[in-house]
Design an enzyme around this catalytic site. Sequence first.
Site, PDB file in Angstrom:
ATOM      1  N   SER A 166       0.850  -1.192   0.000  1.00 27.78           N
ATOM      2  CA  SER A 166       0.000   0.000   0.000  1.00 27.78           C
ATOM      3  C   SER A 166       0.881   1.236   0.000  1.00 27.78           C
ATOM      4  O   SER A 166       1.969   1.225   0.582  1.00 27.78           O
ATOM      5  CB  SER A 166      -0.896   0.016   1.245  1.00 27.78           C
ATOM      6  OG  SER A 166      -1.568   1.257   1.361  1.00 27.78           O
ATOM      7  N   TYR A 168      -1.872  -0.199  10.207  1.00 25.63           N
ATOM      8  CA  TYR A 168      -1.978  -0.861   8.911  1.00 25.63           C
ATOM      9  C   TYR A 168      -0.801  -0.478   8.023  1.00 25.63           C
ATOM     10  O   TYR A 168      -0.191  -1.344   7.373  1.00 25.63           O
ATOM     11  CB  TYR A 168      -3.300  -0.466   8.249  1.00 25.63           C
ATOM     12  CG  TYR A 168      -3.446  -0.865   6.798  1.00 25.63           C
ATOM     13  CD1 TYR A 168      -3.695  -2.183   6.445  1.00 25.63           C
ATOM     14  CD2 TYR A 168      -3.357   0.087   5.785  1.00 25.63           C
ATOM     15  CE1 TYR A 168      -3.840  -2.546   5.114  1.00 25.63           C
ATOM     16  CE2 TYR A 168      -3.507  -0.261   4.458  1.00 25.63           C
ATOM     17  CZ  TYR A 168      -3.745  -1.585   4.126  1.00 25.63           C
ATOM     18  OH  TYR A 168      -3.892  -1.937   2.797  1.00 25.63           O
TER      19      TYR A 168
END
Length: 258
Positions: A153, A167
Amino acid sequence: MPHANREEEKKAGTVIVTGASRGIGAATARLVGASGFAVAVNFANGEATARQVVAQIVAAGGRAIAIQADVAREEDILRLFETAERELGPLQGLVNNAGITGGFARVEDVQAEAITRMLAVNVTGTILCSREAVRRMSLRHGGSGGSIVNISSLAARTGGSGEWVHYAASKGAINSFTIGLAREVASEGIRVNAIAPGLIETDLHATNGAPDRPQRMSPTIPMQRAGTPDEIAAGVLWLLSSAASYTTGTILEIGGGR
């Protein structure tokens, strides 16, 4: 992917796509299946949608099966790989897509249980799935080589502050793992790369209680829009294919310039 490689890819083996019942995973499974690979459509929950993905691949002339397995459980991972090879044939690729966010929360509010589960899926699951892929694909173990693509990501670079630093940290681990494993198995016929998506239009945002997030954040993207799962899948397919034969240890950012 160049059309010149299409016939070559049609002779390809099996690709396991984890977390493939929806979003980026489903788009990837469909595109990989349309390109000639046999596809193991993995899901933890959502059997109905996983079977829909399989049906779409088969209807387009491909081969696919749905396999339930929670990548946070080692025994499930072993069953996933054994079933995929038994039903579809030798493994040639792995897409480590399964992941969870741990929810939107500032670091001061995040809970230990959420962190533990998120790391088990995002990091431990990716490492153990990659272990099983290496054991099967490495020339060192009698395999014929292959490709691993990890879904990271852009949050690993931007940090995810105010939303999901936890995250982002897990995806930073994926980037480091990608580079390290790529160098470790580069001489064994295995390429290892990662895709780092930016803001993508999936149900991840709604699942975390922010369905308007793609629209709200689009003005912060240089291209002024969120991306689509199909745009990420195209990058994954390139990294799986022989067109990327000299590419390993790369973190490919697909984020509209963010």
